[in-house]
Design a protein around this motif. Structure first.
Motif, mmCIF file in Angstrom:
data_model
loop_
_atom_site.group_PDB
_atom_site.id
_atom_site.type_symbol
_atom_site.label_atom_id
_atom_site.label_comp_id
_atom_site.label_asym_id
_atom_site.label_seq_id
_atom_site.Cartn_x
_atom_site.Cartn_y
_atom_site.Cartn_z
ATOM 1 N N ALA A 61 26.766 14.194 43.474
ATOM 2 C CA ALA A 61 26.541 14.080 42.042
ATOM 3 C C ALA A 61 25.547 12.982 41.695
ATOM 4 O O ALA A 61 24.715 13.158 40.791
ATOM 5 N N LEU A 62 25.594 11.848 42.385
ATOM 6 C CA LEU A 62 24.864 10.667 41.946
ATOM 7 C C LEU A 62 23.593 10.367 42.735
ATOM 8 O O LEU A 62 22.584 9.966 42.150
ATOM 9 N N LEU A 63 23.635 10.514 44.053
ATOM 10 C CA LEU A 63 22.493 10.085 44.855
ATOM 11 C C LEU A 63 21.205 10.851 44.545
ATOM 12 O O LEU A 63 20.125 10.245 44.521
ATOM 13 N N PRO A 64 21.255 12.182 44.307
ATOM 14 C CA PRO A 64 19.995 12.864 43.954
ATOM 15 C C PRO A 64 19.385 12.357 42.657
ATOM 16 O O PRO A 64 18.173 12.474 42.457
ATOM 17 N N LEU A 65 20.208 11.794 41.780
ATOM 18 C CA LEU A 65 19.695 11.287 40.515
ATOM 19 C C LEU A 65 19.090 9.902 40.641
ATOM 20 O O LEU A 65 18.058 9.605 40.053
ATOM 21 N N ALA A 391 31.963 20.293 35.905
ATOM 22 C CA ALA A 391 30.739 19.872 35.232
ATOM 23 C C ALA A 391 30.042 18.736 35.961
ATOM 24 O O ALA A 391 28.826 18.583 35.855
ATOM 25 N N PHE A 392 30.815 17.947 36.713
ATOM 26 C CA PHE A 392 30.220 16.776 37.356
ATOM 27 C C PHE A 392 30.408 16.755 38.869
ATOM 28 O O PHE A 392 29.780 15.964 39.566
ATOM 29 N N LEU A 393 31.261 17.607 39.374
ATOM 30 C CA LEU A 393 31.416 17.779 40.812
ATOM 31 C C LEU A 393 30.997 19.207 41.134
ATOM 32 O O LEU A 393 30.544 19.949 40.269
ATOM 33 N N ASP A 394 31.157 19.618 42.355
ATOM 34 C CA ASP A 394 30.799 20.998 42.684
ATOM 35 C C ASP A 394 31.921 21.931 42.255
ATOM 36 O O ASP A 394 33.100 21.677 42.499
ATOM 37 N N ASN A 395 31.550 23.055 41.604
ATOM 38 C CA ASN A 395 32.590 23.912 41.042
ATOM 39 C C ASN A 395 33.370 24.704 42.087
ATOM 40 O O ASN A 395 34.503 25.114 41.831
ATOM 41 N N ALA A 396 32.809 24.914 43.282
ATOM 42 C CA ALA A 396 33.536 25.673 44.304
ATOM 43 C C ALA A 396 34.760 24.919 44.821
ATOM 44 O O ALA A 396 35.875 25.453 44.792
ATOM 45 N N PRO A 397 34.627 23.679 45.319
ATOM 46 C CA PRO A 397 35.836 22.965 45.744
ATOM 47 C C PRO A 397 36.778 22.649 44.594
ATOM 48 O O PRO A 397 37.992 22.576 44.789
ATOM 49 N N THR A 398 36.243 22.464 43.390
ATOM 50 C CA THR A 398 37.115 22.228 42.238
ATOM 51 C C THR A 398 38.005 23.433 41.994
ATOM 52 O O THR A 398 39.219 23.308 41.745
ATOM 53 N N TYR A 399 37.435 24.633 42.062
ATOM 54 C CA TYR A 399 38.229 25.857 41.932
ATOM 55 C C TYR A 399 39.323 25.891 42.988
ATOM 56 O O TYR A 399 40.485 26.208 42.692
ATOM 57 N N LEU A 400 38.959 25.568 44.221
ATOM 58 C CA LEU A 400 39.914 25.624 45.325
ATOM 59 C C LEU A 400 41.064 24.649 45.098
ATOM 60 O O LEU A 400 42.230 24.964 45.369
ATOM 61 N N VAL A 401 40.758 23.461 44.587
ATOM 62 C CA VAL A 401 41.795 22.461 44.317
ATOM 63 C C VAL A 401 42.801 22.995 43.302
ATOM 64 O O VAL A 401 44.023 22.936 43.512
ATOM 65 N N PHE A 402 42.320 23.544 42.181
ATOM 66 C CA PHE A 402 43.239 23.989 41.135
ATOM 67 C C PHE A 402 43.899 25.324 41.482
ATOM 68 O O PHE A 402 45.018 25.595 41.023
ATOM 69 N N MET A 430 31.971 25.978 32.763
ATOM 70 C CA MET A 430 31.670 24.579 32.480
ATOM 71 C C MET A 430 30.738 23.943 33.508
ATOM 72 O O MET A 430 30.361 22.780 33.352
ATOM 73 N N GLY A 431 30.352 24.703 34.524
ATOM 74 C CA GLY A 431 29.300 24.214 35.413
ATOM 75 C C GLY A 431 27.986 24.018 34.692
ATOM 76 O O GLY A 431 27.080 23.342 35.187
ATOM 77 N N ALA A 432 27.884 24.577 33.468
ATOM 78 C CA ALA A 432 26.653 24.461 32.681
ATOM 79 C C ALA A 432 26.580 23.172 31.879
ATOM 80 O O ALA A 432 25.566 22.908 31.232
ATOM 81 N N LEU A 433 27.626 22.344 31.907
ATOM 82 C CA LEU A 433 27.642 21.159 31.051
ATOM 83 C C LEU A 433 26.722 20.052 31.540
ATOM 84 O O LEU A 433 26.361 19.164 30.770
ATOM 85 N N SER A 434 26.355 20.052 32.812
ATOM 86 C CA SER A 434 25.434 19.026 33.320
ATOM 87 C C SER A 434 24.506 19.648 34.351
ATOM 88 O O SER A 434 24.772 20.739 34.874
ATOM 89 N N TYR A 435 23.434 18.938 34.661
ATOM 90 C CA TYR A 435 22.500 19.433 35.677
ATOM 91 C C TYR A 435 23.168 19.577 37.044
ATOM 92 O O TYR A 435 22.724 20.374 37.871
ATOM 93 N N ILE A 436 24.201 18.781 37.305
ATOM 94 C CA ILE A 436 24.815 18.782 38.635
ATOM 95 C C ILE A 436 26.054 19.653 38.709
ATOM 96 O O ILE A 436 26.737 19.689 39.734
#
Length: 482
Positions: A61-65, A391-402, A430-436
């Motif tokens: 999320a942060l290093l590419p920025l 929105a701020f982490l990757d949506n694939a692992p987030t889906y898996l967590v929930f 909500m992956g559209a809420l931020s560039y990352i």
């Protein structure tokens, strides 16, 4: 020369010592000792075990920025370090046999199918070239956005975005106000549009791998998707028509209008073959072929992955090089995805184990947060928590967590559909809420800026996205995610 070798050896030795101390520190925090080594039980794990998972997601999320050059040169090494910071303490505590089993399970049943599908979609969509130039009127732009949202379900959000973003930019390159076109393109094509099939967005494919049927996604998500996409298209058309009229006389067109021409049409047939291969693995279930490190591999999944690889290789062999050159096709994005997700799927192992432990695990407070006082799932919380993290982490692992937090029983979740709808909608929309929030978001921004379009900053983008999307998400919560 000797001094150089000595200096290099000193650096390597020091690096190994630092890594060793760091891993020892993580092991200490996690409570590692030879005395408590034993069977793997998520209820016995502390939250310290998820630090590597949090670390790899924060890095993405942060290093590419903030350090883009360093990140693009060393993202593979960074991913490896985070993976080792989990694997080494885990092997010390639970033994190499259990570690090998966990890695095989994550790698063979989740990571490999995930990467193979992305490889096939990326390769085949990269062989479709859209040439020519349309006039970027409000009607034409709206049709292109709607078309992209439909295509996202067949070729993935990344594939559809990469095929259509350049024709959309060419269509609007003579308009003084065109940034909003790319913003809505990210909302619709790079995110919301890919919510109707497991091919559309990576989190939905992870659901498919975990037992969610292919067409459940289509039927369950149809209402929320049509509502959100219909509203976005209507808002876009009204805004684009206003800006189109306000601009008055347009600038000279650097790319004169000419009819669109699609090259590499055979790859459209190969996309159909990709869909057929995925569907086959959902309907044809002959059973287990063999086991690797106590991990069962089933014939249908082996056949699907083999077919997807074969389809991608056929696409590479028959696609003219000119199409790949025009699409600026290269393996950079696939390498990045493969390396980063290898670390994600490894470091997420303890997080999933803790979630499966429920009230006995270290994330019991999160379990209570998504559960009502009567013990029922709190679906609005599932939607918003999944979405905010996506929105701020990757949506694939987030889906898996929930998904695991909800019990990971695909049959039950499909039958009681509101919870799985909320998780799926939160992860994709909500992956559209931020560039990352989703990989194609940043790719669209980069391509647009290369073509001279001044895109908003990270927080400037969020002013757009939050102002437009959050009210729509509130409406979806009331209509669908109760």
């Amino acid at each position: 020369m000797g001094e150089a070798r000595e200096s290099g050896s000193h650096v390597v030795a020091r690096g190994r010592a630092i890594a060793s101390h760091a891993m020892a520190g993580v092991a200490l925090l996690c409570g590692v000792s030879s005395a408590n080594a034993g069977g793997f039980d998520g209820a016995s794990l502390t939250l310290y075990w998820i630090l590597p998972f949090v670390g790899i997601l924060a890095s993405i999320a942060l290093l590419p920025l903030f350090t883009p050059t360093f990140w693009h040169r060393h993202f593979g090494k960074i991913a490896l370090v985070w993976a080792l910071l989990f694997v080494v303490p885990f092997a010390s505590m639970f033994g190499t046999t259990e570690t090998a089993h966990q890695l095989a399970h994550a790698g063979l049943l989740e990571y490999l199918p995930f990467v193979v599908l992305l490889f096939a979609l990326y390769t085949v969509s990269g062989g479709i070239g859209v040439f020519g130039n349309l006039h970027g009127s409000p009607g034409t732009n709206t049709v292109l956005l709607a078309l992209g949202a439909v295509l996202a379900n067949l070729m993935g959000t990344t594939g559809a975005a990469m095929v259509l973003v350049r024709p959309l930019i060419r269509a609007n390159d003579n308009r003084p106000h065109n940034v909003h076109v790319l913003m809505f393109f990210i909302f619709l094509v790079a995110n919301a549009g890919g919510s109707l099939t497991p091919l559309g967005d990576p989190p939905l494919f992870l659901g498919f791998l975990n037992g969610v049927s292919f067409f459940w996604t289509t039927t369950a998500m149809l209402g929320p998707t049509l509502t959100l996409c219909g509203a976005l298209l209507a808002i876009f058309y009204a805004l684009d028509r206003y800006l189109y009229a306000k601009a008055g006389e347009e600038r000279p067109d650097p790319t004169p209008d000419r009819p669109l021409r699609v090259s590499g049409k055979v790859n459209i047939l190969l996309l159909v073959a990709v869909v057929a291969a995925v569907l086959m693995s959902g309907f044809w279930r002959p059973g287990i072929a063999f086991t690797v490190l106590d991990t069962p591999l089933e014939w249908q999944n082996i056949a699907r992955d083999a077919l997807l690889i074969a389809i991608a290789l056929v696409s590479l062999a028959i696609t003219p090089s000119g199409i790949h050159e025009a699409n600026e096709f290269n393996w950079g994005p696939m390498k990045e995805v493969a390396k980063l997700f290898a670390a994600i799927f490894v470091t997420i192992i303890p997080a999933i184990a803790i979630l499966k432990a429920g009230e006995s695990g270290a994330m019991a407070s999160l379990t209570r947060l998504v559960t009502t006082a009567s013990g029922e799932p709190n679906n609005p919380m599932y939607f918003w928590l999944t979405g905010m993290l996506s929105a701020f982490l990757d949506n694939a692992p987030t889906y898996l967590v929930f998904f695991n937090l909800a019990g990971a029983d695909a049959k039950y979740l499909m039958a009681h559909r509101e919870t799985l709808e909320a998780i799926s909608g939160g992860a994709v929309f909500m992956g559209a809420l931020s560039y990352i929030g989703n990989a194609p978001n940043f790719m669209v921004r980069s391509i647009a800026e290369d073509r001279g379009i001044r895109m908003p900053s990270f927080f400037g983008y969020m002013v757009w996205s939050c102002g437009i999307l959050l009210p729509l998400f509130a409406v979806l919560t009331v209509l669908y995610f109760q």
